[in-house]
Design an enzyme around this catalytic site. Sequence first.
Site, PDB file in Angstrom:
ATOM      1  N   HIS A 159     -17.146   3.214  18.951  1.00 41.41           N
ATOM      2  CA  HIS A 159     -16.013   2.715  19.678  1.00 41.41           C
ATOM      3  C   HIS A 159     -15.454   3.086  20.952  1.00 41.41           C
ATOM      4  CE1 HIS A 159     -15.270   1.369  15.621  1.00 41.41           C
ATOM      5  NE2 HIS A 159     -14.503   2.387  15.240  1.00 41.41           N
ATOM      6  N   HIS A 173      -8.529  -2.896  15.637  1.00 39.57           N
ATOM      7  CA  HIS A 173      -9.019  -1.932  14.329  1.00 39.57           C
ATOM      8  C   HIS A 173      -7.953  -1.596  13.538  1.00 39.57           C
ATOM      9  CE1 HIS A 173     -11.115   1.310  12.502  1.00 39.57           C
ATOM     10  NE2 HIS A 173     -12.180   1.056  13.403  1.00 39.57           N
ATOM     11  N   GLU A 200     -12.993  -5.997  11.045  1.00 39.67           N
ATOM     12  CA  GLU A 200     -12.960  -5.910  12.551  1.00 39.67           C
ATOM     13  C   GLU A 200     -14.150  -7.069  13.082  1.00 39.67           C
ATOM     14  OE1 GLU A 200     -14.197  -1.792  13.221  1.00 39.67           O
ATOM     15  OE2 GLU A 200     -13.591  -1.437  11.174  1.00 39.67           O
TER      16      GLU A 200
END
Length: 378
Positions: free
Chosen positions: A129, A203, A342
């Site tokens: 991420h 997210h 996602e």
Amino acid sequence: MRKQQVSAGTLLVALSIATAGEAAEVNRMDFGKLADGSPVEIVELANGSGVSAKIMTLGAAIYSLNVPDRNGKSADIVLGYATAAEYLAKPQYFGATVGRYANRIRNGQFELDGKRYKLETNDGPNHLHGGLRGIDKVVWKIDSVKAGSPASVVLSHVSPDGQGGYPGTLKMTATYSLSDKNELTVEYRATTDKPTVLNITNHSYFNLAGDAGSSDIIGHRLTVFADAYTPVDSTLIPTGERRNVAGTPFDFREAQTIGLRVRDGRDEQIRFGRGYDHNYVVRGQAGTLRPAARVEDPASGRVMELLTTAPGVQFYSGNFLDGTTVGKAGRIYRQGDALCLEPQVFPDSPNQPDFPSARLDPGKTYTNTMVYRFSTSR
Ligand code: BGC
């Protein structure tokens, strides 16, 4: 109508810019300060049918999302912290816009045009991420807000060349729009001044029972519009295979209760993820908006359909929520209390020549559009 409101709680001043006759309105409010003094704001989009979304400038995140159940009672269906500062103290990407590369990159390294790039490794051996200061940890700028249907807010952020090890200055916008048909659309756009790789997604952790944390998502029924998924190694990096879901716990082609197979320890992939933490190959043509998933909470009747333009969708069953986080409604979050869907390019694409490309060149515009459509079942 243009009015100033002072609300009772910690949210200070709200500026309502709805115009008479318009279905949807937009409110702007302060949401406290971070430790370094940066102010955080919230923009609330609300329609006339009981759906409202609060978008936070920290991480261009969905802070709350209120959706009616089958009796018309609205409740917040996303996880989050009570204060902005907690999002930095213990990042779990609640509602956040994640990148520059969402999901994992093997060993935090990739090669582009013959040059090797090294990223931060913040998830065992891998990059996750966007690393230690991903785009979820910066305060985005509010470019514009618009009342009406849809009501919308545009946020922007510029990530400098070399940030987290990524090449290229990345100029990004995140647009959130709420229609009077109970659709929340999120559109990410980006341009670069050097060839780079990117993967921007949202997210949010969903729990359609509402007031997140009051019960888990184990009884939710999920459909994923995918015939294959990308299996992973024990560090959750794809092996490169596209595996048919038929006959596996990953088969959600027809609606299935999540809890039925989330503990199937005979399946190595379920063991690696401690449940579901896998990317699905969404049916149909990437670049066109098409169904990715549908989630239903039989108890409340809330239904969420997710449409995407991305090639894949990561289904994560909240396996790493471990009871150490107290959420905004004062409850602790435990394993399986929420699920993430996602929309994204596949994990580790920069190291996987057979996966759809995550490359962006100067002069081109990256887009990733997702629609969350809400309704109820009987
Ligand atoms: C990943 C999980 C990770 C979580 C962190 C998800 O996108 O797939 O493995 O633990 O993000 O919040």
